[in-house]
Design an enzyme around this catalytic site. Structure first.
Site, mmCIF file in Angstrom:
data_model
loop_
_atom_site.group_PDB
_atom_site.id
_atom_site.type_symbol
_atom_site.label_atom_id
_atom_site.label_comp_id
_atom_site.label_asym_id
_atom_site.label_seq_id
_atom_site.Cartn_x
_atom_site.Cartn_y
_atom_site.Cartn_z
ATOM 1 N N GLY C 11 0.830 -1.214 0.000
ATOM 2 C CA GLY C 11 0.000 0.000 0.000
ATOM 3 C C GLY C 11 0.856 1.251 0.000
ATOM 4 O O GLY C 11 2.093 1.188 -0.080
ATOM 5 N N TYR C 12 0.212 2.392 0.087
ATOM 6 C CA TYR C 12 0.958 3.656 0.042
ATOM 7 C C TYR C 12 1.851 3.828 1.266
ATOM 8 O O TYR C 12 2.981 4.289 1.158
ATOM 9 C CB TYR C 12 0.006 4.837 -0.072
ATOM 10 N N THR C 13 1.334 3.460 2.446
ATOM 11 C CA THR C 13 2.143 3.640 3.641
ATOM 12 C C THR C 13 3.305 2.661 3.644
ATOM 13 O O THR C 13 4.426 3.003 4.016
ATOM 14 C CB THR C 13 1.269 3.464 4.892
ATOM 15 N N CYS C 151 -3.215 10.212 10.672
ATOM 16 C CA CYS C 151 -2.707 11.412 10.003
ATOM 17 C C CYS C 151 -3.508 12.651 10.392
ATOM 18 O O CYS C 151 -2.939 13.697 10.702
ATOM 19 C CB CYS C 151 -2.675 11.220 8.499
ATOM 20 N N ASN C 317 0.703 13.563 4.776
ATOM 21 C CA ASN C 317 -0.025 12.492 5.462
ATOM 22 C C ASN C 317 0.713 11.156 5.426
ATOM 23 O O ASN C 317 0.563 10.348 6.344
ATOM 24 C CB ASN C 317 -1.430 12.307 4.871
#
Lengths: 350, 350, 350, 350
Positions: C11-13, C151, C317
């Protein structure tokens, strides 16, 4: 046909007046002024209008000429400039629709506080009608001088009006958080609105007090009959058109979604340009879905844990927030059908 | 520590040099000049660098002072301006990395044709090394004057170099269609790059001949040993950073994907900053995925029905297309590891 | 070298953890799990990381294998899923940095109210340290289980912390209006975040109560020692990265800019990743200028007419709002320099 | 009033047909089908149309019902699906406007090559009229089956038509580089068009051969009477609406701007929806300035050094590239004024 002049026609709001009036069946635009572009066809600046106005060219601002060639004049000039021309147009009996802030406030003192000047025509402040049909439709009939509301003020008032009328929120103190697209800043290039700087930005401004507050407090106060304090903070966001106002209000006693639904329905049930979107999949408005149109989308939320009401309103800042509302108010004052020239549905997606 | 001066440090490329050199372990930035912001900390302009450079302030461009305080100078000045200062820096033995076009072309006539002026220092044109490591790494070692390539030229050359070296395409006539983000236009506001106008735009410009063509024809011609004609058209697209070059070339005989894969691998297999992305899910590069880094992503397609090769290259115009490539070339010339100060991976998503 | 596993790395994180840890000099990423992409190199998903991690491939989530191959584990899993794996990792003595909400709240009841489940490990809630260094730096030293803040909560707390510590605002009721970029919604496609729908959008959501409120009330309440009520409304805005929190608070008595400047300086004067931007040209923060970095920019405004304080905080974020703060907290807990792996300056423009 | 059905009305093109036909004075939309949204008002999906269609709800695709309730049917279905329904509608004498590719090509073999299926109705391919008024206005009068062109094909053909008619360019080999907004990909979410991935992207696709080439070669070949080879590469760019086609052609002998101006004027001088923008400040078209309208803006450049002509065309992919052109062709075939329902000027800025 009513002959119309647009003064300050090379900016975004002027261009939008040209776009809307091109489809108005009772009006012909005969004059469009611009200091910088005299002699050029309007589509030299407004590329979108190529093929729409074939012969219209920008001319100098000449009040005599305008009063000869037009029956009504829309002024899209900076604050403090508009007032220099308005009296001359009124004197010869023209209808004047002013899109600046120069005639929005009733109290001359307020100009000193918020705009930093002494207002030279306090009598005209009394004569002017605040051009928001949802608030002042009956006064607008036969109005000669219409003061078109500011875009942030329009969004704010439309969000809060059902609460003010319905008495469901405590408006003695209201927080309004506004998000606005880049076209609100006008067509003149600047560093904060230079594409590489503005794109991707989320930036508060005027956080120590924004001028549109004066209108919001005046107009909502007139509805409730008591003093209203508004803390309004606009934020630049990276879209081109659109304003979203989010207003935060403490509930007056126990207020639920049903009460609010009723208040909104009562206020807007018959309004041709306000849509309650609470029952849409998103529940809340998004300026994206009114782009290009005169619609205002409104909704609300209740946070029962805290007794907080949130009211939302989304408009296209150049249409319902400026040129569209101007045309709507003009239509009422001139006896045209209220929606003439404002019929086109919004675009989606855009 | 090598002491470095940045001349013209308040623009986007200057800011990017500051950003990259802040992480360079062999360098200290001692001077940053700006006409407009003398005395202000660099973070007054480059908000991102607050807390990164604590004491560095903008100073006037003073060649004596710079030669005292710095061993190497990066010039980020407009074309035609840079050349006024370069000779003085060279004379005192400084290393000069010039990011303008003033020393990129070998042929003084080309300056007359493409830039409209007579070049005053033809001897320096011979001395200057075109600062693209993938083309001229060995010449860059010990180079005193480095002419950093243009961003569109960098993307174009990197797309086509494997074809030129591999002899698989007919480069006698090449069409290059470039798409570039708004930061390419620099930090000075203008109407075409005003956010409301640029956002959502796709706009060709310089379509009657773009100056970067001179570099592309010169450098690729030097590889093939024959004349190359390039028709390059840049298009403004609505992203902030990034350049994509799409080059169209007729195949030399029957050429398939395998031949091209081989040509690309031979050219770029050991290049630290060029990535062949043909086997990624997207197959073709996207500048989005190199943003913030010195990487160039390259790939190709063959349209066998027509015998057409398409070669693609994506860079961050401010990094591999300007400041990053400048640092990479400087590193080679100064004996630093080639990737020093250029280690940070690109962001995704961004 | 500390060996690190990233669970939920596609994922993005997860990608952001990979990006940051690639530059961390005390750490080696040995495991990256993904259900969907087992066996593929991490750059198959994270195009930006091509050439950064040469050999790392996604593997299945296998707790035994992870405990063999890693000393510390970062979990980037959905709420409610993370808690299934955390106990096993703790039991074998690993350091656990959990980016979900599963261990952020101290009160098990709060999970029932805000997340709708009975928390199975109330003892671990006591053991976990809320991973915001500005609040809990000393507890983080030697922490075994770190609960990385959300975030929106991070932005909100950082905006308000100086008011809470300085006692200058009445925090018994706080309105927080959050604007967030699209990456906050994660990497899974959905209709509201489909580009044609999201671009140009300004859209409130979770307006009847957003879960991050629980963290904000808990952590700020712990600072002031009294109950705090927070009404937080997030708005989707059309940027990719970035969160701006605008908090509205009634002043406690007469409070001016000087008092606030002092409160902010006291709270953040020595913080390595918080920058007070009140004296910048814009006066207020903009997430655009922290993109890619672990910085939080903060500022404030006072509307004296109304006795209202507005406090602002801008973060990326995915960095200070997730992966960067996770690394910062991990560094403290593991004895690394706090900024290791977090040194790269933000990009501008981007 | 002509009663109209829209089949596949919940996608972007279907929504656009609803938007345009809402302002058409000779038409009433009586049926709008959708598999997913049966029973819901059309504004449940198309938020923009709230308050525009008060009673229209989505229904199932039922050919009998449609033939009872409508005189004409617009089909906005995927390629290969449309052809299943068209014969039934034709049989009962309805006018059919098909927006898929199923009836665009005359040669059944071409369907095998480009679309991978055997066309079941070769006779209908002969009957169908390619719905581009600028090419086939006279055939469109009284056409029963109209095959609406693809968006990339429309932009490409409109750019090149003056060259084909004027004989000024060598069309035996043409390179077309297309840049397209995200709405072209339709309303179904996907990873490449997920906002965080698409925003800021510039991404080539279908680079080994794009299907719209078949239409372009067919229609331009019919104009020149000789074979035409087209290499077309679309690129995803980060706007929502808009297509720009840049076509590269070798000049036939010495060709200057004057010759091209003449060729463009001859071809488009009387076309109601094509605007030559060569004399605008930008010289070249930008889809931004046709958004929401049926206009196509065209222009050209000559690179005399190389004998290269570049021709440009910009359209709104959902209007002139789909729904607008469909309505324009329908109007011609049904005897309505050609511009009915297509009068609204484009928005600027947007």
């Amino acid at each position: 046909m009513t002959r119309v002049a647009i003064v300050g026609a090379s900016g975004y709001t002027g261009g939008e007046l040209l776009r809307l009036l091109a489809t108005h069946r009772g009006v012909q635009v005969t004059v469009a002024t611009s200091r910088e572009h005299v002699g050029r066809p309007v589509h030299y600046v407004h590329f979108n209008l190529r093929g729409v106005y074939r012969d219209l060219r920008f001319s100098k601002l000449d009040t005599d000429l305008i009063s000869e060639r037009a029956d009504a004049v829309f002024l899209s000039l900076p604050h403090g400039v508009s007032m220099k021309y308005v009296p001359a147009f009124l004197e010869v009996g023209m209808k004047v629709i002013d899109l600046s802030a120069d005639f929005r406030l009733k109290n001359p003192q307020a100009y000193r506080y918020w705009y930093g000047f002494e207002h030279p025509y306090p009598d005209l402040l009394r004569k002017a009608v605040y051009g928001m049909p949802e608030l002042r439709r009956s006064e607008l009939r036969d109005a000669q001088l219409i003061a078109v509301p500011g875009c942030n003020a329009t969004a704010s008032i439309l969000a809060l009006l059902p609460l003010a009328r319905g008495g469901v929120g405590d408006l003695s103190f209201v927080v309004i958080d506004v998000k606005a697209g880049s076209s609100e800043a006008g067509s003149k290039p600047s560093l904060p609105d230079h594409h590489p700087e503005r794109e991707g930005s989320v930036r508060p401004y005027s956080a120590e007090g924004h001028r549109h507050v004066a209108e919001v407090e005046q107009e909502l106060g007139a509805v409730t009959g008591s003093e209203i304090s508004v803390s309004l903070t606009p934020h630049a966001v990276p879209c081109v058109r659109g304003v979203l106002a989010t207003a935060y209000v403490r509930a007056s006693g126990e207020v639920g979604a049903k009460d609010l639904m009723k208040a909104y329905a009562l206020t807007y049930g018959r309004e041709p340009f306000v849509r309650l979107v609470r029952n849409s999949p998103h529940k809340y408005p998004n300026p994206k879905y009114v782009i290009g149109s005169n619609f205002a989308d409104v909704s609300f939320a209740v946070e029962e844990r805290l007794g907080v009401i949130k009211s939302f309103s989304a408009i296209d800042n150049l249409v319902k927030g400026a040129a569209g509302q101007a045309v709507q108010a003009f239509n009422i004052s001139a006896g045209f059908p209220e929606g003439e020239g404002l019929k086109f549905p919004p675009l989606k997606p855009v």
